[in-house]
Design a protein around this motif. Structure first.
Motif, PDB file in Angstrom:
ATOM      1  N   LYS A  35      49.166  85.213  36.651  1.00 59.14           N
ATOM      2  CA  LYS A  35      48.019  84.241  37.500  1.00 59.14           C
ATOM      3  C   LYS A  35      48.769  82.831  37.400  1.00 59.14           C
ATOM      4  O   LYS A  35      47.948  81.926  37.968  1.00 59.14           O
ATOM      5  CB  LYS A  35      46.650  84.215  36.584  1.00 59.14           C
ATOM      6  N   THR A  36      49.944  82.546  36.946  1.00 60.24           N
ATOM      7  CA  THR A  36      50.559  81.253  37.093  1.00 60.24           C
ATOM      8  C   THR A  36      51.989  81.557  37.412  1.00 60.24           C
ATOM      9  O   THR A  36      52.546  82.650  37.352  1.00 60.24           O
ATOM     10  CB  THR A  36      50.514  80.459  35.651  1.00 60.24           C
ATOM     11  N   TYR A  37      52.378  80.443  37.939  1.00 62.61           N
ATOM     12  CA  TYR A  37      53.930  80.435  38.461  1.00 62.61           C
ATOM     13  C   TYR A  37      54.763  79.104  37.620  1.00 62.61           C
ATOM     14  O   TYR A  37      55.900  79.347  37.836  1.00 62.61           O
ATOM     15  CB  TYR A  37      54.113  80.422  39.646  1.00 62.61           C
ATOM     16  N   ASP A  38      54.107  78.252  37.051  1.00 61.00           N
ATOM     17  CA  ASP A  38      54.944  76.847  36.511  1.00 61.00           C
ATOM     18  C   ASP A  38      53.994  76.713  35.144  1.00 61.00           C
ATOM     19  O   ASP A  38      52.981  76.278  35.279  1.00 61.00           O
ATOM     20  CB  ASP A  38      54.580  75.871  37.377  1.00 61.00           C
ATOM     21  N   TYR A 124      49.013  84.760  31.928  1.00 58.50           N
ATOM     22  CA  TYR A 124      49.264  83.335  32.262  1.00 58.50           C
ATOM     23  C   TYR A 124      50.342  82.891  31.114  1.00 58.50           C
ATOM     24  O   TYR A 124      50.501  83.158  29.932  1.00 58.50           O
ATOM     25  CB  TYR A 124      48.118  82.548  31.585  1.00 58.50           C
ATOM     26  N   VAL A 126      51.481  78.923  30.365  1.00 55.17           N
ATOM     27  CA  VAL A 126      51.043  77.648  30.380  1.00 55.17           C
ATOM     28  C   VAL A 126      51.673  77.031  29.199  1.00 55.17           C
ATOM     29  O   VAL A 126      52.014  77.342  28.341  1.00 55.17           O
ATOM     30  CB  VAL A 126      49.607  77.756  30.353  1.00 55.17           C
ATOM     31  N   ASP A 131      44.427  75.108  29.919  1.00 54.95           N
ATOM     32  CA  ASP A 131      44.856  75.423  31.540  1.00 54.95           C
ATOM     33  C   ASP A 131      44.466  76.680  31.883  1.00 54.95           C
ATOM     34  O   ASP A 131      44.219  76.760  33.288  1.00 54.95           O
ATOM     35  CB  ASP A 131      46.244  75.111  31.659  1.00 54.95           C
ATOM     36  N   VAL A 132      44.101  77.592  31.159  1.00 53.25           N
ATOM     37  CA  VAL A 132      43.529  78.967  31.627  1.00 53.25           C
ATOM     38  C   VAL A 132      41.966  78.759  31.894  1.00 53.25           C
ATOM     39  O   VAL A 132      41.280  78.650  30.805  1.00 53.25           O
ATOM     40  CB  VAL A 132      43.729  80.126  30.524  1.00 53.25           C
TER      41      VAL A 132
END
Length: 288
Positions: A35-38, A124, A126, A131-132
């Motif tokens: 669900k995240t990329y950075d 995720y 992070v 941040d989730v």
């Protein structure tokens, strides 16, 4: 679905097996689960795990200033291996969603899998677990005495809903799902459709005690078990959930079920509703 006791057991197991060990490679096999990329998942590579924690049903594996946060959803699980395959996994239709290979001992690591066709598992990477979105919305954790009786009474007093739904609401209490809400209400001898805000002080105290003992007992039963046995332990320890048609272990009455949407609840009429069955329809209420 893994709930607070199973995720707590996973947390303790992974803490014993991961802390101090370095990540060699991370393979995001099911891209839809990420669900995240950075930061990218590769940010974990070359880092050692410092801590394994839990936020409700979310696993939190910290490696330096990077967190690998996993929500197992309904059918997800973690599978530990002393000998992962040498060949990198390929994306496909199988259950494998994520593989983490450790640098030492060679070949060790774990897979994150999800059974079934409905894919809701979420991964995720992070800098901060807050941040989730699901973590940021969580209510207090009911395990370990962090929620006092007064806290609990205050939470319920603000809820104009049925107690079953309140217990399952992650923004009210983190970690309790469908199964353990059934178990807690059975232990408290309480109808799932009682209104939370209208519970008496005695009922609140009874429910609070049932919540603590039910969750803690479930955790204690699973301590030391291999990960592959945790799901079976959960099922064997449940007294009413998933046991429609079986005798209640307390009074012997037949356990009944109410179905709603894509889920269901189980209860004992004698123990919880004064012997009156609940109507098994979506907008259920006590039969007159």
């Amino acid at each position: 679905m893994p709930e607070l006791p199973e995720v707590e057991s996973l947390t303790r197991f992974l803490g014993d097996h991961l802390v101090g060990r370095t990540v060699e490679r991370v393979y995001p096999v099911a891209v839809h689960a990420l669900k995240t990329y950075d930061p990218p998942v590769t940010a974990l590579e070359g880092r050692a795990f410092d801590e394994v924690g839990r936020h409700g049903k979310f696993l939190d594996l910290r490696a330096g200033d990077v967190h690998l946060v996993i929500h197992l959803a309904r059918a997800g699980w973690v599978r530990w291996s002393e000998k992962l395959p040498d060949v990198p996994p390929r994306p496909g239709k199988g259950p494998l969603a994520l593989r983490v290979r450790l640098a030492e001992p060679a070949g060790t690591g774990f897979d994150v899998t999800e059974a079934g066709t409905q894919k809701h598992l979420a991964v995720y990477v992070v800098r901060d677990p807050q941040d989730v979105p699901g973590v940021a919305r969580l209510g207090p954790d009911p395990l370990g005495g962090t929620v006092t009786l007064d806290d609990f009474a205050g939470l319920l007093a603000a809820e104009r809903r049925q107690i079953k739904g309140v217990l399952r609401d992650q923004t009210v209490l983190a970690g309790i799902g469908n199964a353990y809400s059934d178990e807690i209400l059975h232990a408290a001898k309480m109808s799932p459709f009682k209104m939370a805000a209208k519970l008496s002080a005695d009922e609140v105290a009874r429910l609070y005690e049932a919540m603590g003992t039910t969750l803690e007992d479930a955790v204690q039963r699973s301590l030391g078990l291999p990960l592959r046995d945790l799901k079976a332990e959960k099922k064997s320890g449940l007294r009413v959930h998933g046991r429609k048609g079986e005798p209640c272990p307390v009074c012997g009455d037949t356990i009944r079920e109410v179905s709603y949407r894509d889920s269901s609840l189980q209860y004992c009429p004698t123990c919880q509703t004064g012997g009156k069955p609940l109507a098994d329809r979506r907008m259920s209420r006590l039969l007159k």
